[in-house]
Motif scaffolding. Structure first.
Motif: not given
Length: 701
Positions: A63-92
């Motif tokens: 199972r998943l145990t840490e947030p993942l954010v896609r980098t400029h290189a196109g890969r999903l990489e681990p991120a903090t929850w704050e980074e991940a939630l910020d990224a979701v809100v920015a995209g929406l």
């Protein structure tokens, strides 16, 4: 993983039976063992392999145990929850500002608890202000729900508890393979027969369930509507209708009768392939006892005429007085774990909590009052599930998805995968890295059934409580935490609590007075009473009530139906072909379904070794005559091609299927992905896609 010190009574995370189970910490406290819970009335201790092995998916290995954010290189990489939630809100937010709020979509799941389904619908309409929300339950029971509403004025999967099934005189089971989809429920049919009742199973395949039948009818896929009309024709012709019931408790009979009489037995035999004597035998079996039931599942419902098909079976019940009476009636065997509750509290494009209509000014005012917003600020109805997915990348440019895997489960799945890939932004909250999550820009790891408290509503309309038995791994948050964090970042600081019971208390208020009224249900009552059946109003808040607790409603419609005049409505329906019929290029019919060891898109069950050993991959089931004609060898790869795509899987040759039909299970991605083939043609009322029938050709690969 951290466990509590004592055993916890809870419920299985999979199908709509919501079987009771007990989780007990194993020595060392790192894992839990599943124990039988014989006191729970639905399954009485019995569990299928999926339920027994459910804790395997709790392991951090799968199972998943840490947030993942896609980098400029196109890969999903681990991120903090704050980074991940910020990224979701920015995209929406970026999408909403550029194209308007309806360019942001939300897609939910029938496995979400009532609390999460409620919060997700509220989040879409209050925090995102989008109308574009629907859920994968639209793909499961929406045709039955529409027919229920049309005939009875209320939709609840079963209007009676499962315990009534063994006590009736005859059951017609249409398009359901309970032995593989809900194994613990098979005992109700076994007990029916032991009590002297009879069982009629209607299925193009002689399944493990059909093997239990006193009479098995195997119609050509897509002809269930003609079959129901043909049986009603014979009931009328043989004088088996209940004129007193029709006159006292229904409307619209003459129009429905006239429509049925246009489907004479010989015509129905030509359409369905079922001989007239077998039709007469089914009528005699159904009408002989004093009580009888018709139960449908996805077979007749997942069709482009599913609402009318279910309506025809309801007409059969009404014409014989087999509805609104003890031990009789029509029922839908809801599929997903919270498919019933998931559609009641706001995930559907056209509904508000309590099964209220989004277009009803009074409903909007009530819910808006609970939410503390202006009713005029609530968006109107949006697109249905397939239409929403089909609009991705064009009208809907960003999507928040919770608890669904449409890359595998949607009809015309390859097309939907292309639409998902074309999004400007995709955020997925899930417990595993599903095929859909793997395409996301942000992946949020969320808690599972044993790690969170919340309610579900099973196929009987029984509201149940799952209690948290484990502490989730570090780095995992609940869906309620996710919605709280996103809403706060969107400027909505209040209204999205993270405690499930607090959410449920608000849900009670929002549902009060609605068709699915939960206002008299509390966590304490659910635990004390082994679940509470809705509708259950809060009598204490009724000025004319006694102040005593409402008992809940195990059995609906015994006094009156939920229509304005209290009468059930016959609806005249006529047979029409499936959206796609065989021709010279695609001469065969494909139907799809489940196998006992896997569940839905397989995102979770395919990660359990024991289940994979029992069902390691897809297959194509075909009749020996068809196999001989095309040169197929058992176990060799077959290519199945439709107008939408191609799938390849090993042949499984058996005489338990019609010679003009092939069957594929839909749990797997890759080249064996059955939903690459299926037809997204929609029912005009329910917007249900036609999963259960399409034209294909089959050849050795």
């Amino acid at each position: 993983m951290h466990t509590s010190d004592s055993a916890t009574d809870t419920h299985c995370p999979y199908c709509a039976l919501q079987c009771g189970m007990r989780l007990r910490p194993e020595p060392g406290g790192a894992t839990v063992a599943v124990e039988e819970r014989a006191d729970f009335p639905v399954n009485r201790g019995a569990l299928c392999g999926k339920g027994r092995t459910a804790p395997a998916v709790l392991s951090s290995r799968v199972r998943l145990t840490e947030p993942l954010v896609r980098t400029h290189a196109g890969r999903l990489e681990p991120a903090t929850w704050e980074e991940a939630l910020d990224a979701v809100v920015a995209g929406l937010t970026r999408t909403s500002r550029a194209y308007g709020p309806d360019a942001v979509g939300v897609f939910g799941g029938g496995g979400l608890t009532n609390e999460k389904a409620y919060a997700l619908g509220k989040f879409a309409r209050v925090a995102l202000r989008t109308s574009q929300i629907d859920y994968n339950g639209r793909f499961c029971m929406s045709s039955a729900a529409a027919a229920h509403q049309r005939a009875f004025g209320l939709d609840r999967g079963l209007p009676f508890p499962l315990e009534d099934i063994p006590r009736t005189g005859c059951v017609i089971l249409v398009g359901s393979n309970l032995a593989e989809t809900m194994p613990p429920a098979l005992r109700y049919l076994t007990e029916l027969k032991a009590n002297g009742g009879t069982l009629i199973v209607i299925d193009p395949r002689r399944t493990r369930t059909a093997e239990q039948a006193d009479l098995h009818l195997a119609p050509r896929p897509g002809t269930d509507l003609a079959l129901a009309l043909g049986l009603l024709h014979l009931i009328v012709a043989e004088g088996r209708t209940d004129a007193e019931f029709i006159a006292a408790r229904t409307t619209g009979w003459e129009e429905a009768r006239a429509a049925a009489m246009a489907h004479w037995p010989e015509l129905v035999e030509r359409i369905t392939g079922i001989p007239v004597p077998r039709l007469r035998e089914a009528v005699a079996m159904f009408c002989a006892p004093e009580s009888a039931m018709v139960l449908t599942a996805r077979g007749p419902e997942q069709q482009s005429k599913g609402t009318d098909t279910v309506g025809a079976w309801i007409n059969l019940c009404l014409a014989t007085g087999r509805a609104g009476r003890p031990l009789s009636g029509y029922g839908c065997l809801t599929g997903q774990g919270n498919g019933q509750g998931g559609r009641e509290h706001g995930q559907k494009a056209d509904q508000l909590p309590g099964y209220r209509k989004l277009t009803d000014p009074a409903a909007r005012a009530h819910v808006a009052g609970v939410w503390g917003v202006d009713p005029d600020a609530l968006p109107g109805p949006g697109r249905s599930a397939y239409e929403l997915l089909d609009a991705l990348g064009t009208d809907v440019k960003a999507l928040l998805l919770m608890g669904s895997n449409p890359v595998v489960s949607a009809p015309g799945a390859a097309h939907i995968e292309d639409r998902i890939r074309s999004l400007d932004f995709l955020a997925v909250a899930d417990v595993v890295l599903s095929e859909t999550a793997a395409l996301a820009d942000v992946v949020l790891p969320v808690t599972q059934w044993a790690e969170e408290t919340g309610t579900t509503t099973n196929l009987e309309g029984r509201v149940l409580l799952r209690r948290r038995a484990l502490t989730a791994p570090p780095g995992v948050r609940s869906d309620l935490d996710v919605l709280h964090g996103l809403a706060a970042r969107l400027g909505v600081e209040k209204g999205f609590p993270t405690e499930p019971e607090e959410v449920f208390e608000e849900l009670r208020r929002a549902s009060a007075g609605g068709p699915a009224d939960y206002s008299g249900i509390t966590y304490a009552r659910i635990e004390a009473e082994q679940g509470v059946f809705w509708p259950c109003p809060d009598v204490a808040e009724d000025p004319e009530g006694s102040g005593a607790s409402h008992a809940g409603t195990p059995r609906l419609f015994l006094d009156r139906f939920a229509t304005e005049d209290g009468r059930a409505r016959f609806v005249p329906v006529s047979h029409r072909d499936a959206a796609e019929v065989p021709d010279a290029d695609y001469p065969l019919l494909l139907t799809t379904g489940r196998v006992v060891a896997q569940y839905q898109s397989g995102a979770q069950t395919r990660r359990v070794d024991e289940l994979n050993a029992a069902a390691p991959g897809p297959f194509v089931e075909l009749h020996p005559r068809l196999a001989a004609r095309i040169g197929a060898v058992d176990g060799s790869p077959l290519a199945v091609t439709s107008r939408r795509g191609r799938a390849v899987a090993p042949a499984r040759i058996t005489d338990t299927i019609r010679a003009d039909t092939v069957f594929m299970p839909f749990h797997w991605p890759g080249e064996g992905r059955a939903n690459t083939l299926t037809n997204p043609a929609l029912d005009p009322t329910s917007r249900m896609p036609e999963f259960k029938v399409c034209a294909v050709r089959v050849e050795p690969a």
